[in-house]
Write a protein that holds these residues in place. Structure first.
Motif, PDB file in Angstrom:
ATOM      1  N   TRP A 191       0.855  -1.176   0.000  1.00 26.88           N
ATOM      2  CA  TRP A 191       0.000   0.000   0.000  1.00 26.88           C
ATOM      3  C   TRP A 191       0.898   1.235   0.000  1.00 26.88           C
ATOM      4  O   TRP A 191       1.634   1.482   0.947  1.00 26.88           O
ATOM      5  N   LEU A 192       0.825   2.002  -1.092  1.00 23.23           N
ATOM      6  CA  LEU A 192       1.704   3.153  -1.260  1.00 23.23           C
ATOM      7  C   LEU A 192       1.583   4.125  -0.085  1.00 23.23           C
ATOM      8  O   LEU A 192       2.569   4.675   0.392  1.00 23.23           O
ATOM      9  N   PRO A 197       4.334   9.935   1.831  1.00 23.39           N
ATOM     10  CA  PRO A 197       3.428  11.025   2.199  1.00 23.39           C
ATOM     11  C   PRO A 197       2.395  11.280   1.107  1.00 23.39           C
ATOM     12  O   PRO A 197       2.659  11.058  -0.086  1.00 23.39           O
ATOM     13  N   ASP A 198       1.247  11.762   1.506  1.00 15.56           N
ATOM     14  CA  ASP A 198       0.119  11.907   0.578  1.00 15.56           C
ATOM     15  C   ASP A 198       0.473  12.735  -0.660  1.00 15.56           C
ATOM     16  O   ASP A 198       0.134  12.357  -1.788  1.00 15.56           O
ATOM     17  N   ASP A 199       1.162  13.880  -0.457  1.00 17.07           N
ATOM     18  CA  ASP A 199       1.430  14.766  -1.585  1.00 17.07           C
ATOM     19  C   ASP A 199       2.550  14.252  -2.482  1.00 17.07           C
ATOM     20  O   ASP A 199       2.882  14.882  -3.488  1.00 17.07           O
ATOM     21  N   GLU A 200       3.183  13.118  -2.137  1.00 12.12           N
ATOM     22  CA  GLU A 200       4.257  12.545  -2.936  1.00 12.12           C
ATOM     23  C   GLU A 200       3.799  11.299  -3.690  1.00 12.12           C
ATOM     24  O   GLU A 200       4.486  10.806  -4.583  1.00 12.12           O
ATOM     25  N   HIS A 205       3.833   6.944  -7.814  1.00 13.14           N
ATOM     26  CA  HIS A 205       2.981   6.010  -8.555  1.00 13.14           C
ATOM     27  C   HIS A 205       3.255   6.105 -10.059  1.00 13.14           C
ATOM     28  O   HIS A 205       3.311   5.081 -10.763  1.00 13.14           O
ATOM     29  N   ALA A 206       3.466   7.328 -10.569  1.00 13.27           N
ATOM     30  CA  ALA A 206       3.747   7.505 -11.995  1.00 13.27           C
ATOM     31  C   ALA A 206       5.087   6.865 -12.371  1.00 13.27           C
ATOM     32  O   ALA A 206       5.216   6.224 -13.424  1.00 13.27           O
ATOM     33  N   ALA A 207       6.093   7.012 -11.500  1.00 18.15           N
ATOM     34  CA  ALA A 207       7.406   6.424 -11.782  1.00 18.15           C
ATOM     35  C   ALA A 207       7.336   4.899 -11.742  1.00 18.15           C
ATOM     36  O   ALA A 207       7.963   4.215 -12.564  1.00 18.15           O
ATOM     37  N   VAL A 208       6.567   4.341 -10.786  1.00 17.57           N
ATOM     38  CA  VAL A 208       6.393   2.890 -10.707  1.00 17.57           C
ATOM     39  C   VAL A 208       5.700   2.381 -11.968  1.00 17.57           C
ATOM     40  O   VAL A 208       6.098   1.365 -12.566  1.00 17.57           O
ATOM     41  N   GLU A 210       5.659   3.669 -14.936  1.00 19.22           N
ATOM     42  CA  GLU A 210       6.574   3.744 -16.071  1.00 19.22           C
ATOM     43  C   GLU A 210       7.543   2.570 -16.057  1.00 19.22           C
ATOM     44  O   GLU A 210       7.841   1.966 -17.097  1.00 19.22           O
ATOM     45  N   ALA A 211       8.061   2.206 -14.869  1.00 14.95           N
ATOM     46  CA  ALA A 211       8.986   1.071 -14.773  1.00 14.95           C
ATOM     47  C   ALA A 211       8.298  -0.238 -15.152  1.00 14.95           C
ATOM     48  O   ALA A 211       8.861  -1.068 -15.873  1.00 14.95           O
ATOM     49  N   ILE A 212       7.071  -0.450 -14.669  1.00 12.60           N
ATOM     50  CA  ILE A 212       6.331  -1.683 -14.990  1.00 12.60           C
ATOM     51  C   ILE A 212       6.061  -1.757 -16.491  1.00 12.60           C
ATOM     52  O   ILE A 212       6.194  -2.817 -17.124  1.00 12.60           O
ATOM     53  N   ARG A 213       5.683  -0.633 -17.094  1.00 11.79           N
ATOM     54  CA  ARG A 213       5.320  -0.608 -18.504  1.00 11.79           C
ATOM     55  C   ARG A 213       6.533  -0.862 -19.401  1.00 11.79           C
ATOM     56  O   ARG A 213       6.430  -1.552 -20.421  1.00 11.79           O
ATOM     57  N   THR A 214       7.678  -0.322 -19.047  1.00 15.88           N
ATOM     58  CA  THR A 214       8.860  -0.429 -19.916  1.00 15.88           C
ATOM     59  C   THR A 214       9.800  -1.558 -19.513  1.00 15.88           C
ATOM     60  O   THR A 214      10.652  -1.966 -20.306  1.00 15.88           O
ATOM     61  N   GLY A 215       9.666  -2.035 -18.266  1.00  9.43           N
ATOM     62  CA  GLY A 215      10.581  -3.063 -17.789  1.00  9.43           C
ATOM     63  C   GLY A 215      11.980  -2.537 -17.510  1.00  9.43           C
ATOM     64  O   GLY A 215      12.936  -3.310 -17.396  1.00  9.43           O
ATOM     65  N   ARG A 216      12.111  -1.229 -17.357  1.00 10.66           N
ATOM     66  CA  ARG A 216      13.412  -0.639 -17.069  1.00 10.66           C
ATOM     67  C   ARG A 216      13.614  -0.488 -15.567  1.00 10.66           C
ATOM     68  O   ARG A 216      12.673  -0.596 -14.793  1.00 10.66           O
ATOM     69  N   VAL A 217      14.867  -0.231 -15.199  1.00 11.53           N
ATOM     70  CA  VAL A 217      15.199  -0.046 -13.784  1.00 11.53           C
ATOM     71  C   VAL A 217      14.415   1.133 -13.213  1.00 11.53           C
ATOM     72  O   VAL A 217      14.330   2.200 -13.840  1.00 11.53           O
ATOM     73  N   PHE A 218      13.827   0.893 -12.042  1.00  6.88           N
ATOM     74  CA  PHE A 218      13.124   1.966 -11.333  1.00  6.88           C
ATOM     75  C   PHE A 218      14.138   2.676 -10.426  1.00  6.88           C
ATOM     76  O   PHE A 218      14.825   2.049  -9.623  1.00  6.88           O
TER      77      PHE A 218
END
Length: 637
Positions: A191-192, A197-200, A205-208, A210-218
């Motif tokens: 659970w994120l 923190p809420d404002d982060e 979530h957007a960076a995660v 992107e990593a899942i979609r491209t399979g690149r290092v997070f």
């Protein structure tokens, strides 16, 4: 073919440290550029002609220093033997620096270095070009980051979190988190909001995603919520693990605590911002007096000026030059004090005398702003050991600050007395006050910008920084209080106190009394034509016979012919500097007994020592205080 001056300019203006060395075992320094002088806190005249290994010797208390010197010598030998450049890896090479008390201490520095041969027309190596770059801050930052990561203080403040995550980041299993997860034997839902923190959360979530979609290092620097409830910063990095078909089956990740690093970066950004504001203030403050001086100069060029208008115009010029001189003196003073280059004359003083002198000094400003000033002195002597001139400066700066930041017709108060075994001076006002967050940094350099954004109060914000440094040099402390904006301020400076039976030192008058000078033959030597002509005109108006030269060699020839009684010499002359000119004048029978006065922009204590050692009788800083110069000439006559 480009002229040699172009190559010399390129050498000196390079942002990377460079110097030329003789191709001998001594490795004499033949030339050095400004970037290297700045990096090693030296002056060119202190290095030229010296062996590199004498100017920067090995630390006798550090066995590794001799190894570093040996490596550097070996590099030079390879250059001379092979006739090809030699690149040294990053070296730890401490350098000696002079401390406030005159002792020499070695400061750890790291350098990357590159040596190359410079060939003459005959094909022989004439010198070695050595390039150095100070990478100390980079090494320290990398070291700090490694230490931060190795301390395992990431999300939990107890250790680095090492984790496994399933392919779509919905299940988390801890591998080594020092108790970050309650159950380390089985996966749990991720659970994120538990960790971010809420404002982060949206950014993470957007960076995660992107990593899942491209399979690149997070990899992401982000704020985190620690297990103790506090917020911090983490550098998170997760690597995808793929099966035989190239599909991501899980992620292995780690989060390192970078909270301290982020705090340091923010501090640096804040420091840069305040320095930028200070430079803007400095430009503003220097332009202010230049405008009326320029207008006055233009007015004086017109014909048919009556005596009253000329007198009024000259008064404006003198007043504005005095203002500019005060600004420059403040800059030099804060530089000397903060770098520990000020030597205090420590004598017993009655604090009451210090306060009375400071009040007298500030009285014109207090009267001009129609303030009332209450002075409360202790009934008995309060003895401190210190430099009276500097302690008067401390109290005067506090009073100047109070007068400036109190609207006209305000109330100022100065009190002194014993407190907790010390002697304390309190300066209070009913002025504009300050926000609570400013009281903690009001003694920092450049803090004035935050108190007067519209620049209506003037100054460079250096007065209180000088107060803090000078009081601390005396072994004391400073403090500040304010109930808030519009509610006045209270400043407190406390010094160590002696028993009342120690007698204070009597007053001394260091400056000679000005007298009407008898006529003297004076030679003014300055390559600034306007400065030389104006000084000559002022001296001629006082009845002296004045000669002017703009070069050192011409001055020597003129001295043989005219045999002046007094020489006013600039230090930064072409052909040879003023110090060498002074030595030659002292060596000549015709001029050895002449009065030599240095008139220069070099005003540091170390500059004065070198100038006086060259044979000068007096040292005056530009713009020249004519009253003091006339007193010197009167003494010579």
């Amino acid at each position: 073919m480009l002229p040699p001056s172009v190559f010399e300019s390129a050498f000196n203006s390079s942002p990377i440290g460079k110097y030329l060395l003789s191709p001998t075992p001594e490795a004499l320094i033949l030339a050095v550029n400004d970037a290297f002088l700045k990096a090693c806190s030296r002056r060119r005249e202190d290095l030229l002609g010296k062996s590199l290994f004498v100017a920067f010797p090995a630390d006798p208390d550090d066995p590794a220093s001799s190894t570093n010197e040996a490596e550097l010598r070996a590099s030079f030998a390879r250059v001379l033997e092979t006739g090809t450049p030699d690149l040294l890896p990053v070296q730890r090479y401490p350098i000696p620096l002079e401390g406030p008390d005159g002792t020499i201490a070695f400061e750890e520095r790291f350098w990357s270095a590159y040596s190359a041969p410079v060939f003459g027309p005959d094909g022989a190596v004439t010198c070695i070009s050595h390039t150095t770059k100070d990478v100390t801050e980079q090494i320290r930052s990398e070291r700090a980051l490694r230490e931060s990561e190795n301390r395992f203080r990431a999300l939990t403040t107890a250790g680095q979190v090492v984790y496994r995550m399933n392919a779509d980041w919905t299940e988390l299993r801890e591998l080594d988190g020092r108790g970050f997860l309650r159950d380390t034997d089985s996966p749990r839902s991720f659970w994120l909001q538990d960790y971010i923190p809420d404002d982060e959360q949206a950014r993470v979530h957007a960076a995660v995603g992107e990593a899942i979609r491209t399979g690149r290092v997070f990899e992401l620097e982000h704020r985190v919520r620690r297990i103790d409830g506090s917020d911090g910063w983490a550098l998170s990095r997760a690597v995808p693990i793929c099966d035989a078909h190239g599909r991501v089956v899980e992620w292995i990740g780690a989060a390192s605590d970078i909270t301290e690093r982020k705090a340091a970066e923010e501090k640096l950004r804040e420091s840069d911002r305040r320095k930028d504001e200070f430079l803007a203030m400095l430009a503003h403050e220097l332009r202010n007096p230049i405008a009326p001086i320029s207008a006055a100069a233009a007015l004086l060029q017109r014909m048919q000026l009556d005596e009253a208008l000329v007198r009024r115009t000259s008064q404006i010029i003198a007043r504005q030059v005095g203002h500019m001189t005060a600004l420059i003196d403040d800059l030099l003073d804060v530089s000397r004090v903060t770098r520990g280059l000020v030597e205090l004359e420590r004598v017993p003083l009655d604090l009451r005398d210090v306060l009375q002198d400071a009040v007298e000094q500030v009285a014109p400003l207090v009267q001009a702003r129609r303030h009332t000033l209450a002075l409360e002195l202790p009934s008995q002597a309060t003895i401190v050991v210190g430099d009276k001139k500097r302690l008067v400066q401390v109290v005067a700066n506090l009073l100047n600050n109070a007068a400036k930041y109190t609207p006209e017709g305000g109330c100022l108060a100065v009190r002194a007395g014993a407190q907790d075994g010390g002697a304390c001076v309190e300066v209070s006002d009913n002025g504009i006050g300050m926000a609570p967050e400013l009281t903690g940094r009001v003694f920092d350099l450049f803090a004035q910008a935050e108190r007067s954004a519209d620049r209506s109060l003037g100054g460079l914000g250096l007065g209180l920084a000088l107060v803090k440094s000078l009081v601390e040099l005396h072994g004391g402390t400073v403090g500040c209080e304010s109930a808030g904006l519009g509610q006045g301020s209270r400043f407190l400076a406390c010094l160590p106190c002696l028993s009342g039976d120690t007698a204070p030192q009597g007053e001394q008058d260091d400056e000679p009394m000005a007298q009407a000078p008898a006529a003297l033959r004076v030679l003014v030597v300055d390559d600034n034509v306007d400065a030389a002509v104006m000084l000559a005109m002022l001296l001629e108006a006082s009845g002296h016979e004045v000669l002017v030269e703009h070069g050192a060699r011409a001055a020597l020839a003129r001295a043989h012919e005219a045999r002046p009684q007094v020489f006013l010499l600039d230090i930064g002359l072409p052909e040879m500097d003023g110090k060498e000119l002074a030595r030659r004048l002292r060596a000549e029978p015709a001029t050895r007994d002449a009065l030599l006065v240095a008139v220069t922009g070099y005003g540091q204590d170390s500059d004065r020592e070198q100038i006086m050692a060259a044979g000068f009788d007096h040292h005056l800083v530009k713009p020249v205080d004519m009253e003091r110069l006339e007193a010197i000439l009167a003494g010579a006559a």
